[in-house]
Design a protein around this motif. Structure first.
Motif, PDB file in Angstrom:
ATOM      1  N   PRO A  30       9.414  -6.739  -9.340  1.00 53.44           N
ATOM      2  CA  PRO A  30       8.215  -6.418  -8.557  1.00 53.44           C
ATOM      3  C   PRO A  30       6.968  -7.169  -9.008  1.00 53.44           C
ATOM      4  O   PRO A  30       6.078  -7.435  -8.204  1.00 53.44           O
ATOM      5  N   ASN A  31       6.882  -7.527 -10.277  1.00 47.99           N
ATOM      6  CA  ASN A  31       5.698  -8.197 -10.806  1.00 47.99           C
ATOM      7  C   ASN A  31       5.952  -9.690 -10.899  1.00 47.99           C
ATOM      8  O   ASN A  31       6.419 -10.193 -11.918  1.00 47.99           O
ATOM      9  N   LYS A  32       5.650 -10.364  -9.797  1.00 47.44           N
ATOM     10  CA  LYS A  32       5.876 -11.809  -9.768  1.00 47.44           C
ATOM     11  C   LYS A  32       4.820 -12.487  -8.914  1.00 47.44           C
ATOM     12  O   LYS A  32       4.220 -11.875  -8.033  1.00 47.44           O
ATOM     13  N   VAL A  37      -3.891 -10.999  -9.430  1.00 43.92           N
ATOM     14  CA  VAL A  37      -3.052 -10.099 -10.229  1.00 43.92           C
ATOM     15  C   VAL A  37      -3.869  -9.426 -11.326  1.00 43.92           C
ATOM     16  O   VAL A  37      -3.757  -8.226 -11.549  1.00 43.92           O
ATOM     17  N   PHE A  38      -4.708 -10.188 -11.994  1.00 42.68           N
ATOM     18  CA  PHE A  38      -5.464  -9.637 -13.117  1.00 42.68           C
ATOM     19  C   PHE A  38      -6.632  -8.772 -12.664  1.00 42.68           C
ATOM     20  O   PHE A  38      -7.155  -7.979 -13.458  1.00 42.68           O
ATOM     21  N   GLU A  39      -7.036  -8.875 -11.406  1.00 40.64           N
ATOM     22  CA  GLU A  39      -8.124  -8.031 -10.897  1.00 40.64           C
ATOM     23  C   GLU A  39      -7.622  -6.677 -10.398  1.00 40.64           C
ATOM     24  O   GLU A  39      -8.415  -5.803 -10.104  1.00 40.64           O
ATOM     25  N   LYS A  40      -6.310  -6.516 -10.317  1.00 41.87           N
ATOM     26  CA  LYS A  40      -5.752  -5.237  -9.836  1.00 41.87           C
ATOM     27  C   LYS A  40      -5.950  -4.152 -10.857  1.00 41.87           C
ATOM     28  O   LYS A  40      -5.948  -4.309 -12.019  1.00 41.87           O
ATOM     29  N   ALA A  92      -1.055  -3.443 -18.052  1.00 33.95           N
ATOM     30  CA  ALA A  92      -1.661  -4.595 -18.723  1.00 33.95           C
ATOM     31  C   ALA A  92      -0.644  -5.731 -18.801  1.00 33.95           C
ATOM     32  O   ALA A  92       0.512  -5.513 -19.135  1.00 33.95           O
ATOM     33  N   ILE A  93      -1.094  -6.909 -18.462  1.00 33.16           N
ATOM     34  CA  ILE A  93      -0.224  -8.086 -18.539  1.00 33.16           C
ATOM     35  C   ILE A  93      -0.491  -8.792 -19.859  1.00 33.16           C
ATOM     36  O   ILE A  93      -1.598  -9.284 -20.099  1.00 33.16           O
TER      37      ILE A  93
END
Length: 92
Positions: free
Chosen positions: A68-70, A89-92, A2-3
């Motif tokens: 890795p998360n960019k 990103v948010f659909e992953k 979760a972001i």
């Protein structure tokens, strides 16, 4: 993962990262994504645990290989690019 936090980074942490952070907030709102904090800082002040996702310009991407998360932006002010990449990103 979760972001919940996004950090926008530039060389000094003042100009372009601040504008990108405002555009990221606008894009999140347009996408209907809530509960995510957005901030900005200089590249020298980040660490991998500072945020869930980092947003940088293509010129800084070589210095972000350990993150890795960019999202790497080709055009810092392109709302379409920002929105499209955030959506991915948010659909992953």
């Amino acid at each position: 993962m979760a972001i919940r936090s996004i950090m926008c980074c530039c060389g000094q942490g003042l100009g372009s990262s601040m504008i990108v952070s405002m555009n990221v907030e606008k894009a999140l709102k347009n996408l209907g994504i809530t509960g995510v904090s957005v901030d900005h800082t200089s590249l020298n002040e980040i660490s991998p645990d500072l945020a869930d996702l980092f947003v940088v310009g293509f010129d800084l991407a070589p210095q972000m290989t350990a993150y890795p998360n960019k999202i790497v932006l080709n055009q810092l002010m392109d709302m379409n690019e920002i929105t499209t990449k955030l959506k991915e990103v948010f659909e992953k």
